[in-house]
Design a protein around this motif. Structure first.
Motif, PDB file in Angstrom:
ATOM      1  N   GLU A 176       0.851  -1.194   0.000  1.00  0.00           N
ATOM      2  CA  GLU A 176       0.000   0.000   0.000  1.00  0.00           C
ATOM      3  C   GLU A 176       0.891   1.250   0.000  1.00  0.00           C
ATOM      4  O   GLU A 176       1.807   1.376   0.786  1.00  0.00           O
ATOM      5  CB  GLU A 176      -0.908   0.011   1.236  1.00  0.00           C
ATOM      6  CG  GLU A 176      -1.848   1.210   1.273  1.00  0.00           C
ATOM      7  CD  GLU A 176      -2.808   1.152   2.447  1.00  0.00           C
ATOM      8  OE1 GLU A 176      -2.717   2.027   3.325  1.00  0.00           O
ATOM      9  OE2 GLU A 176      -3.641   0.216   2.496  1.00  0.00           O
ATOM     10  N   GLU A 213       1.183   5.613  -0.255  1.00  0.00           N
ATOM     11  CA  GLU A 213       0.457   6.866  -0.066  1.00  0.00           C
ATOM     12  C   GLU A 213       1.405   8.067  -0.186  1.00  0.00           C
ATOM     13  O   GLU A 213       2.468   8.099   0.441  1.00  0.00           O
ATOM     14  CB  GLU A 213      -0.243   6.894   1.299  1.00  0.00           C
ATOM     15  CG  GLU A 213      -1.153   8.109   1.452  1.00  0.00           C
ATOM     16  CD  GLU A 213      -2.030   8.034   2.688  1.00  0.00           C
ATOM     17  OE1 GLU A 213      -2.842   8.949   2.890  1.00  0.00           O
ATOM     18  OE2 GLU A 213      -1.901   7.052   3.459  1.00  0.00           O
ATOM     19  N   ASN A 227      -1.390  14.579  -3.184  1.00  0.00           N
ATOM     20  CA  ASN A 227      -1.883  13.538  -2.285  1.00  0.00           C
ATOM     21  C   ASN A 227      -2.498  12.411  -3.109  1.00  0.00           C
ATOM     22  O   ASN A 227      -3.352  12.658  -3.968  1.00  0.00           O
ATOM     23  CB  ASN A 227      -2.937  14.095  -1.328  1.00  0.00           C
ATOM     24  CG  ASN A 227      -2.344  15.050  -0.309  1.00  0.00           C
ATOM     25  OD1 ASN A 227      -1.816  14.637   0.713  1.00  0.00           O
ATOM     26  ND2 ASN A 227      -2.425  16.344  -0.607  1.00  0.00           N
ATOM     27  N   ARG A 258      -3.462   7.983  -2.623  1.00  0.00           N
ATOM     28  CA  ARG A 258      -3.361   6.692  -1.938  1.00  0.00           C
ATOM     29  C   ARG A 258      -3.582   5.575  -2.953  1.00  0.00           C
ATOM     30  O   ARG A 258      -4.564   5.592  -3.706  1.00  0.00           O
ATOM     31  CB  ARG A 258      -4.398   6.594  -0.821  1.00  0.00           C
ATOM     32  CG  ARG A 258      -4.366   5.268  -0.057  1.00  0.00           C
ATOM     33  CD  ARG A 258      -5.330   5.273   1.111  1.00  0.00           C
ATOM     34  NE  ARG A 258      -5.464   3.941   1.693  1.00  0.00           N
ATOM     35  CZ  ARG A 258      -6.339   3.031   1.285  1.00  0.00           C
ATOM     36  NH1 ARG A 258      -7.200   3.327   0.290  1.00  0.00           N
ATOM     37  NH2 ARG A 258      -6.394   1.840   1.862  1.00  0.00           N
ATOM     38  N   THR A 308       4.764   6.968   1.735  1.00  0.00           N
ATOM     39  CA  THR A 308       4.823   5.818   2.648  1.00  0.00           C
ATOM     40  C   THR A 308       4.545   4.521   1.897  1.00  0.00           C
ATOM     41  O   THR A 308       3.781   4.485   0.926  1.00  0.00           O
ATOM     42  CB  THR A 308       3.814   5.957   3.798  1.00  0.00           C
ATOM     43  OG1 THR A 308       2.486   6.032   3.259  1.00  0.00           O
ATOM     44  CG2 THR A 308       4.101   7.210   4.619  1.00  0.00           C
ATOM     45  N   PRO A 344      -4.191   1.719  -2.984  1.00  0.00           N
ATOM     46  CA  PRO A 344      -4.490   0.565  -2.123  1.00  0.00           C
ATOM     47  C   PRO A 344      -3.692  -0.668  -2.533  1.00  0.00           C
ATOM     48  O   PRO A 344      -3.324  -0.833  -3.701  1.00  0.00           O
ATOM     49  CB  PRO A 344      -5.993   0.341  -2.337  1.00  0.00           C
ATOM     50  CG  PRO A 344      -6.501   1.624  -2.921  1.00  0.00           C
ATOM     51  CD  PRO A 344      -5.380   2.184  -3.726  1.00  0.00           C
ATOM     52  N   LYS A 356       1.700  11.969   0.612  1.00  0.00           N
ATOM     53  CA  LYS A 356       1.058  12.916   1.528  1.00  0.00           C
ATOM     54  C   LYS A 356       1.669  14.306   1.359  1.00  0.00           C
ATOM     55  O   LYS A 356       2.843  14.510   1.687  1.00  0.00           O
ATOM     56  CB  LYS A 356       1.231  12.460   2.983  1.00  0.00           C
ATOM     57  CG  LYS A 356       0.601  11.111   3.307  1.00  0.00           C
ATOM     58  CD  LYS A 356       0.887  10.724   4.747  1.00  0.00           C
ATOM     59  CE  LYS A 356       0.320   9.348   5.083  1.00  0.00           C
ATOM     60  NZ  LYS A 356       0.666   8.938   6.475  1.00  0.00           N
TER      61      LYS A 356
END
Length: 500
Positions: free
Chosen positions: A257, A259, A280, A282, A318, A284, A261
Motif C-alpha cells: 500500500e 500513499e 496527495n 493513496r 509511505t 491501495p 502525503k
C-alpha cells in the motif's frame, strides 16, 4: 616495485572512483555528461598514474643526489654554499607562482578534453540518429571545435612548462658561473685549494643535473596534480541519498500500500520550477492506479519519486505506513519495486543474462518462467541460439516490443510487490502494444500497480484513474465515472479517439 605500486594505486583509484560514481544521486547524472565521467575514469587516472611513476622514479634519484652533494658543498666551503643558497628562495617563489598558474591551465585543458570526449561519446552512442539526419559533418565540426580549444590550452600549457624549464636551466648555469667566480677569488686568497674547488664544482654540477631533471619532471607533476584533483573531486563527493541503510520490512507482511502525503517537489536542476504541489494520492494494496495527463504535468515524476530517484522537498511517501525515506533503498528496489519505463535499456549480452539482471542468483528455469509470463518465450525460441542470443549494444538487434517484453521479464523475475509502469507501451506500434499489454496485464495480477499512461485505451480497467494537471490532481475515479464527468479526462479521451 614502482610498477607494482603504480598499477595497484591506479586500480584502487579506479575502483574507488567508479564506486563513488555509482553511488551518486540521480541528480548528479542529470548534470554531468557521460563522456566527462568516463574521461575521468580513464584518461585522468592514467595521467595520474604515469605522473606518479615518473615523479617517484626520477624525483627520488635526483633528490638523493642533491642531498648528498649539498652535504659535500657545506663541508668543502660553507661560504660558497651560503651565497648559492641565497638565490634559492627567489627561485622557489617564482616557481610556485608559475606552478599554480600552470596547474590551473592544466585543469582547464583536461576539462576541455572531457568536453571533446563527451561530444564523440554522444555521437557514437547515437550514431543511428546522426546517420538518419545526415549530421555527420555537423558532429565532426562540433568535435573539431572542442578539440581545437583543447589544443590551444595544451599548447599554452606546453609553453608555460617550457619557459619554466628554460628559466630553471638559465638559473642553474648562472650558479656554475657564480661558483667559478667566487671559487677563483677564494683560491687567490688561499682560502680554498684547487682540489677543493674542483670537488665543489663537481658537486655543483651534479646538483645542477639533478635539478634540471626535476625541472623536466615539472610538466608531469602539473598534469598529475591536475588529473588527481579532478579524480579525487568525484571520489570525495558524498551522495545526498545513501544506497543502503534503513528499515527492511518482513516479506510475509508486505502488502504494497502506497500513499503520497502533501508532496512538493522540484527537480534539483531547476529548483524554481515546482513540478508537484501538495500532491496527495493513496494506492491501495493489490490495486491498479493509473495516472494520466498532458506532457510536463508530473506523471513520470510520481514514478521517479516512488523509486526514490529523488527526495521530496516537502511531504512524505509511505509504503505500508512506513516513510520510504526511512527504508533501505537497495532492499526496496531489489525486492519491492519493479520499474518498467518507456525506453528499456538492455545490456550488450545475451537475452538470458539481460533477464537475470533482475535477480542475479536466479536459475535458468526461473528466468524462463519469468520470460513466459512476459510473453518473451514465444519469440526467443525462434532464434537460432535461443536465450543465448546476443542483443547488441542497448538491444539494437531487437524490436521495440521485444525489448519491452524482456524488460518486463527482468522486472518480474524479482517478484516485486509493486509494479511501476512508466508509459511502458507509448513508444510501440499497435500490434506490439497489444502483445506487451497482455504481458503487463498478467504481470499486474495480485500486485499493486502504478501505471503512468499516455494512451488511455491501456488503462480502462484500472481500479482508479488519476488526472494530473500542472502537478495537481484535478479528477479521480474509474474510466466510466470520469467519462461521464465530461471534463479533463473526457477531453483527453475525445482528443485521442478523434486523432485515431
Amino acid at each position: 616495485m614502482l610498477s607494482h605500486l603504480g598499477e595497484r594505486m591506479a586500480y584502487n583509484i579506479k575502483t574507488d572512483l567508479f564506486s563513488s560514481v555509482l553511488h551518486q544521486d540521480i541528480a548528479f547524472f542529470d548534470q554531468q555528461r557521460t563522456g566527462e565521467i568516463i574521461n575521468r575514469l580513464t584518461s585522468d587516472v592514467q595521467d595520474f598514474k604515469s605522473s606518479f611513476k615518473q615523479v617517484i622514479s626520477g624525483g627520488l634519484r635526483a633528490t638523493t643526489q642533491i642531498i648528498g652533494c649539498a652535504i659535500s658543498l657545506i663541508v668543502i666551503s660553507p661560504q660558497m654554499t651560503l651565497v648559492t643558497l641565497l638565490c634559492v628562495p627567489a627561485v622557489i617563489t617564482t616557481g610556485s607562482a608559475l606552478g599554480s598558474l600552470l596547474r590551473s591551465t592544466s585543469r582547464s585543458a583536461q576539462a576541455q578534453i572531457e568536453k571533446s570526449t563527451a561530444v564523440a561519446d554522444e555521437a557514437v552512442s547515437n550514431i543511428r540518429t546522426v546517420r538518419a539526419f545526415a549530421m555527420e559533418e555537423l558532429e565532426l565540426d562540433m568535435f573539431e571545435r572542442e578539440a581545437e580549444r583543447a589544443l590551444v590550452l595544451n599548447e599554452r600549457l606546453g609553453l608555460g612548462i617550457g619557459l619554466f624549464q628554460g628559466g630553471a636551466n638559465l638559473f642553474l648555469n648562472s650558479m656554475v658561473l657564480a661558483t667559478l667566480y667566487m671559487g677563483g677569488y677564494l683560491l687567490s686568497v688561499n682560502q680554498l685549494s684547487p682540489g677543493q674547488l674542483m670537488a665543489f664544482l663537481m658537486s655543483t654540477q651534479t646538483i645542477q643535473r639533478s635539478l634540471a631533471q626535476i625541472s623536466l619532471l615539472f610538466g608531469s607533476v602539473v598534469r598529475g596534480m591536475a588529473a588527481g584533483a579532478r579524480v579525487f573531486q568525484y571520489i570525495n563527493l558524498k551522495p545526498g541519498m545513501p544506497l543502503t541503510g534503513g528499515k527492511i520490512l518482513p516479506s510475509e507482511t508486505m502488502r504494497g500500500e502506497i500513499e503520497f502525503k502533501d508532496v512538493v517537489f522540484a527537480y534539483p536542476t531547476r529548483p524554481e520550477q515546482v513540478i508537484l504541489q501538495n500532491f496527495n494520492l493513496r494506492i491501495p494494496a493489490g490495486k491498479t492506479v493509473a495516472i494520466v495527463g498532458g506532457s510536463g504535468n508530473g506523471k513520470s515524476t510520481v514514478a521517479a519519486l516512488l523509486e526514490r530517484f529523488y527526495e521530496v522537498n516537502k511531504g512524505s511517501i509511505t509504503l505500508d505506513g512506513e516513510d520510504i525515506s526511512e527504508l533501505d533503498p537497495t532492499w526496496m528496489r531489489q525486492s519491492v519495486l519493479g520499474y518498467i519505463n518507456q525506453e528499456p535499456t538492455l545490456f550488450a549480452t545475451t537475452i538470458m543474462e539481460n533477464i537475470r539482471y533482475g535477480r542475479p542468483d536466479a536459475t535458468d528455469t526461473e528466468v524462463i518462467e519469468a520470460a513466459e509470463l512476459a510473453n518473451v518465450h514465444s519469440f526467443v525460441i525462434g532464434f537460432p541460439r535461443g536465450y543465448n542470443t546476443l542483443v547488441g549494444e542497448r538491444g539494437t538487434t531487437l524490436s521495440g516490443g521485444q525489448k519491452q517484453r524482456i524488460a518486463i521479464a527482468r522486472a518480474l523475475l524479482k517478484n516485486p510487490s509493486v509494479l511501476i509502469l512508466d508509459e511502458a507501451t507509448s513508444a510501440l506500434d499497435t500490434e506490439s502494444e497489444n502483445i506487451v499489454q497482455q504481458a503487463l496485464d498478467k504481470a499486474r495480477e495480485g500486485r499493486t500497480a502504478l501505471v503512468i499512461a499516455h494512451r488511455l485505451s491501456t488503462i480502462k480497467n484500472a481500479h482508479i484513474i488519476v488526472v494530473l494537471s500542472k502537478g495537481r490532481i484535478v479528477e479521480m475515479g474509474t474510466h466510466e465515472e470520469l467519462k461521464n464527468l465530461k471534463a479533463h479526462y473526457w477531453s483527453l479521451n475525445f482528443q485521442q479517439n478523434s486523432g485515431e
